[in-house]
Write an enzyme that holds these catalytic residues in place. Structure first.
Site, PDB file in Angstrom:
ATOM      1  N   CYS A   1       1.823 -70.475  -7.704  1.00 18.04           N
ATOM      2  CA  CYS A   1       2.928 -69.818  -7.041  1.00 18.04           C
ATOM      3  C   CYS A   1       3.665 -68.980  -8.088  1.00 18.04           C
ATOM      4  CB  CYS A   1       3.885 -70.851  -6.471  1.00 18.04           C
ATOM      5  SG  CYS A   1       3.059 -72.040  -5.412  1.00 18.04           S
TER       6      CYS A   1
ATOM      7  N   ARG B   1       0.426 -63.896  -7.126  1.00 17.08           N
ATOM      8  CA  ARG B   1       0.187 -65.303  -7.490  1.00 17.08           C
ATOM      9  C   ARG B   1       0.092 -66.207  -6.270  1.00 17.08           C
ATOM     10  NH1 ARG B   1       1.282 -66.376 -12.864  1.00 17.08           N
ATOM     11  NH2 ARG B   1       1.548 -68.567 -12.372  1.00 17.08           N
TER      12      ARG B   1
ATOM     13  N   TRP C   1       1.622 -70.246  -2.968  1.00 15.23           N
ATOM     14  CA  TRP C   1       0.212 -70.464  -2.655  1.00 15.23           C
ATOM     15  C   TRP C   1       0.133 -71.945  -2.302  1.00 15.23           C
ATOM     16  CZ3 TRP C   1      -4.007 -73.354  -4.516  1.00 15.23           C
ATOM     17  CH2 TRP C   1      -5.255 -72.943  -4.019  1.00 15.23           C
TER      18      TRP C   1
ATOM     19  N   ASN D   1       6.383 -74.410  -9.240  1.00 17.26           N
ATOM     20  CA  ASN D   1       4.987 -73.976  -9.313  1.00 17.26           C
ATOM     21  C   ASN D   1       4.224 -75.088 -10.014  1.00 17.26           C
ATOM     22  OD1 ASN D   1       2.549 -72.659  -9.764  1.00 17.26           O
ATOM     23  ND2 ASN D   1       3.313 -71.572 -11.567  1.00 17.26           N
ATOM     24  N   GLY D   2       3.239 -75.679  -9.321  1.00 16.78           N
ATOM     25  CA  GLY D   2       2.470 -76.764  -9.928  1.00 16.78           C
ATOM     26  C   GLY D   2       2.196 -77.835  -8.892  1.00 16.78           C
TER      27      GLY D   2
ATOM     28  N   GLU E   1     -21.511 -61.617  -9.843  1.00 17.02           N
ATOM     29  CA  GLU E   1     -20.185 -60.989  -9.795  1.00 17.02           C
ATOM     30  C   GLU E   1     -20.064 -60.066  -8.580  1.00 17.02           C
ATOM     31  OE1 GLU E   1     -17.453 -61.535 -11.009  1.00 17.02           O
ATOM     32  OE2 GLU E   1     -16.305 -59.682 -10.983  1.00 17.02           O
TER      33      GLU E   1
ATOM     34  N   LYS F   1     -17.278 -60.556  -5.628  1.00 13.12           N
ATOM     35  CA  LYS F   1     -16.329 -59.494  -5.233  1.00 13.12           C
ATOM     36  C   LYS F   1     -16.389 -59.273  -3.728  1.00 13.12           C
ATOM     37  CE  LYS F   1     -14.431 -59.505  -8.029  1.00 13.12           C
ATOM     38  NZ  LYS F   1     -14.346 -60.018  -9.336  1.00 13.12           N
TER      39      LYS F   1
ATOM     40  N   GLU G   1     -14.858 -62.331  -1.732  1.00 11.56           N
ATOM     41  CA  GLU G   1     -13.425 -62.638  -1.803  1.00 11.56           C
ATOM     42  C   GLU G   1     -12.549 -61.595  -1.129  1.00 11.56           C
ATOM     43  OE1 GLU G   1     -11.889 -63.066  -5.796  1.00 11.56           O
ATOM     44  OE2 GLU G   1     -13.194 -61.491  -6.528  1.00 11.56           O
TER      45      GLU G   1
ATOM     46  N   HIS H   1     -38.679 -68.850  -4.048  1.00 14.48           N
ATOM     47  CA  HIS H   1     -38.609 -70.319  -4.035  1.00 14.48           C
ATOM     48  C   HIS H   1     -37.701 -70.830  -2.926  1.00 14.48           C
ATOM     49  CE1 HIS H   1     -40.928 -70.463  -7.680  1.00 14.48           C
ATOM     50  NE2 HIS H   1     -40.112 -69.563  -8.213  1.00 14.48           N
TER      51      HIS H   1
ATOM     52  N   LYS I   1      -3.987 -64.989  -7.725  1.00 12.59           N
ATOM     53  CA  LYS I   1      -4.538 -64.410  -8.949  1.00 12.59           C
ATOM     54  C   LYS I   1      -4.726 -65.458 -10.040  1.00 12.59           C
ATOM     55  CE  LYS I   1      -5.672 -60.971 -11.630  1.00 12.59           C
ATOM     56  NZ  LYS I   1      -7.054 -60.536 -11.386  1.00 12.59           N
TER      57      LYS I   1
HETATM   58  C1  F6R Z   1     -12.377 -63.301  -9.023  1.00 16.08           C
HETATM   59  C2  F6R Z   1     -11.343 -63.845  -9.866  1.00 16.08           C
HETATM   60  C3  F6R Z   1     -11.368 -65.294 -10.188  1.00 16.08           C
HETATM   61  C4  F6R Z   1     -10.935 -65.517 -11.650  1.00 16.08           C
HETATM   62  C5  F6R Z   1     -10.812 -67.020 -11.940  1.00 16.08           C
HETATM   63  C6  F6R Z   1     -10.470 -67.273 -13.384  1.00 16.08           C
HETATM   64  O1  F6R Z   1     -12.227 -61.944  -8.809  1.00 16.08           O
HETATM   65  O2  F6R Z   1     -10.467 -63.146 -10.286  1.00 16.08           O
HETATM   66  O3  F6R Z   1     -12.611 -65.850  -9.941  1.00 16.08           O
HETATM   67  O4  F6R Z   1     -11.866 -64.922 -12.491  1.00 16.08           O
HETATM   68  O5  F6R Z   1      -9.840 -67.577 -11.120  1.00 16.08           O
HETATM   69  O6  F6R Z   1      -9.268 -66.663 -13.729  1.00 16.08           O
HETATM   70  P1  F6R Z   1      -8.878 -66.427 -15.235  1.00 16.08           P
HETATM   71  O7  F6R Z   1      -9.846 -65.450 -15.805  1.00 16.08           O
HETATM   72  O8  F6R Z   1      -7.480 -65.892 -15.178  1.00 16.08           O
HETATM   73  O9  F6R Z   1      -8.959 -67.748 -15.916  1.00 16.08           O
END
Ligand code: F6R
Length: 615
Positions: A2, A27, A77, A103-104, A488, A492, A495, A511, A610
């Site tokens: 959060c 966040r 969040w 937050n936590g 990756e 993308k 998500e 397989h 994020k």
């Molecule tokens: C995907 C994404 C997440 C972060 C993951 C780790 O687009 O952004 O999968 O890569 O939550 O976050 P960090 O790099 O901040 O530890």
């Protein structure tokens, strides 16, 4: 995950809080709320609302609260309790004299709740957070700081909290353990927030709180105590260099779009000042004290989550190729729970854009506990992982706000490239090898620009998006160093466009997953002219034989591939070791454009946040 912010000073608190909340919205965006001390009525007022901050703004306009110069705010969040108005923060104590944002996660909240229920406290929400504010109320004996201290001593779990009370209406109490908290100071104003983006419009003078710190803020002073020792800790404010323009959209429709297009410049910032042309290597000053440990390591473990984990897989490929040091890559969330083998000659590299990811932080602490040398690859300067690792390399790409990571990924890959060349030059790479590798890196930003700014290529991607946006499944396939790029690309798309997508090593298809192939299953191959090009062409043919729709990412001059696939996106040539930096760009664009086409909220995809600061 959060976002929290608190303000005290000469300006209108609501304006500052809302402005900061908007910057923290990445966040978490399940609900938001503010608590202010209304100077006329001499009481606290809370306004909160489920949904995004724009919903809170409407609610504030409707309620038209009286003026205030002190307040706290939250964007959520959800972890405990569904995202509704009642579970939104801030939370009140029974008598509405104390308000709190958090937050936590409070792990022992059930035990504390039973203790408080027995003492007659009435709870309104399903959150773990609400226990803290009732605990503060329970312990309040005329000094709010003391009652917060006493409460926190009972709490197990993680927190960044801000407390506002009508008992002491000129004070905010802030405390942190495991969740980030930063204090900013300007003339006659003090602000505390989860990250610097919420502060920089007011001031560049900031102070990073440490785990175990508890602070009392007034408009012109801050006192910080250590919760364990109860002693005052002396901390200096420092100047940070994030500018407002770095955290604004600058003419783009979304942060993700801006961050994709920023990559050429961002990557230049990653290698700027680190090229050592005289010695044919890269100079990584941040790790110079532990460079020997890396060179002499028996084993390197790289641990991270999500996109950073994908970059780490590429890191393994590069380090092993240039140094022959064995490298393992582990999900941080798995690493810490499986009793990893760490010897004095193990080096653990922690990769995290935010530098705050709870699992990665826990993996770091476990590694330190077991005596490993720890190295961070982080983007956010001064973040917890950056500070707690023995040393590290910053990616230096500026704030990444879009929830889907883009420029941080390419920068992490570039850091791994520089690191492996620097190590490799002490092992098997010659001076000529080093110079050649440097020359190839230096032209990568131009090549990314070429991909991003070529109208034909972009309209090709638009046509592909037209074909795929209403599909429900998607496969991304790659091999070798580009297998993590396939992972990756799939992440993308998942998500932000909510299309189910999987990344696979192309040869694994036969397989099992090949059973999924029919005309409704698009498959994207990263099929570059590298050491395994011929093999990947065979894999493509296997899919085409089963009527699959195939898109290929191919080298500029590869015209042959056009004959065997349905659509090709050509990218400039580079060496194999740098190819992920180019191959991932069309994949980022496909995901972005698909989400836009579907009318989805690109920067705030559902259920995500994020910075994942809960385990
Ligand atoms: C995907 C994404 C997440 C972060 C993951 C780790 O687009 O952004 O999968 O890569 O939550 O976050 P960090 O790099 O901040 O530890």
């Amino acid at each position: 995950m959060c976002g929290i912010v608190g303000y005290i000073g000469k300006k209108k608190a609501i304006d500052i809080l809302l402005n900061s909340l908007k910057r923290l919205e990445y966040r978490g965006y399940d609900s938001s709320g503010i608590a202010i001390y209304c100077e006329d009525e001499k009481k606290l007022d809370i306004i909160k609302k489920s949904g995004k901050i724009k919903d809170l703004v409407q609610e504030i306009e409707r309620r038209n609260p009286s003026s205030s110069h002190i307040g706290i705010a939250h964007t959520r969040w959800a972890t405990h309790g569904e995202p509704n108005d009642i579970n939104a923060h801030p939370h009140f104590d029974c008598n509405k004299k104390i308000a709190l944002v958090h937050n936590g996660i409070i792990e022992n909240y059930r035990t504390i709740k039973s203790f408080l229920l027995e003492r007659g406290h009435k709870f309104k929400s399903d959150t773990d957070t609400e226990v803290i504010v009732h605990l503060i109320e329970e312990f309040y004996k005329g000094d709010i700081l003391e009652s917060v201290k006493k409460s926190l001593k009972m709490i197990e779990g993680t927190y960044g909290i801000l407390v506002l009370s009508s008992y002491e209406p000129n004070t905010i109490i802030a405390a942190r353990k495991g969740s980030p908290l930063i204090i900013g100071k300007a003339e006659d104003q003090m602000i505390a927030a989860s990250d610097a983006s919420a502060i920089v419009s007011l001031t560049n003078q900031i102070l990073y709180m440490q785990d175990g710190d508890i602070a009392r803020l007034t408009k012109d002073d801050v006192e910080i105590f250590n919760l364990e020792t109860d002693r005052i800790t002396d901390k200096e404010f420092e100047q940070i260099d994030i500018t407002l323009s770095q955290i604004e959209k600058g003419g783009y429709n979304h942060f993700m779009e801006k961050e994709i297009f920023e990559q050429p410049e961002a990557l230049q910032n990653t290698f700027r000042g680190r090229v050592d042309i005289v010695n044919g290597t890269f100079r990584l000053n941040g790790i110079k004290d532990k460079f020997r440990d890396l060179l002499n390591a028996e084993r390197i473990i790289i641990t991270a989550c999500g996109t950073s984990w994908h970059a780490s897989l590429i890191g393994k490929y590069l380090i092993e190729k240039f140094t022959q040091i064995p490298v393992e890559v582990d999900y941080a969330s798995e690493f810490r729970y499986r009793n990893p083998i760490i010897t004095p000659k193990t080096v653990v590299i922690l990769v995290s854009q935010s530098g705050e990811t709870a699992d990665t932080l826990a993996a770091l602490r476990e590694s330190k506990n077991k005596g490993a040398t720890t190295i961070g690859i982080c983007n956010v300067v001064g973040s917890t992982i950056a500070r707690e690792t023995d040393c590290g390399i910053y990616t230096h790409v500026g704030p990444e706000i879009g929830v889907a990571s883009t420029k941080a990924f390419t920068a992490q890959v570039l850091v791994f490239f520089m690191l492996s060349v620097a190590l490799g030059r002490k092992k098997m790479l010659t001076f000529e090898d080093g110079i050649n590798l440097i020359k190839n890196v230096e032209i990568i930003p131009d090549k990314i620009n070429e991909i991003l700014n070529d109208k034909d290529r972009i309209s090709k991607i638009d046509k592909i998006v037209e074909k795929i946006y209403n599909k429900t499944n998607f496969l991304y396939l790659g091999r070798g160093i580009n297998y993590p790029v396939a992972l990756e690309g799939a992440l993308k798309l998942k998500e932000i466009s909510y299309i189910h997508a999987e990344g696979y090593p192309a040869a694994e298809m036969k397989h099992g997953p090949i059973a999924l192939i029919d005309e409704n299953m698009p498959a994207l191959f990263i099929s570059l002219k590298d050491s395994i090009y011929e093999k990947i062409i065979n894999n493509i043919k296997e899919i085409k034989a089963r009527k699959g729709y195939v898109i290929a990412i191919a080298n500029k001059g590869d015209r042959e591939i056009e004959k065997i696939v349905d659509d090709v996106i050509h990218i400039p040539d580079t060496i194999e070791e740098l190819s992920p930096l180019l191959a991932v760009i069309p994949l980022q664009l496909i995901a972005y454009k698909t989400a836009v086409k579907k009318g989805l909220d690109v920067d705030m995809p559902r259920n995500l946040a994020k910075s994942v600061t809960v385990e």
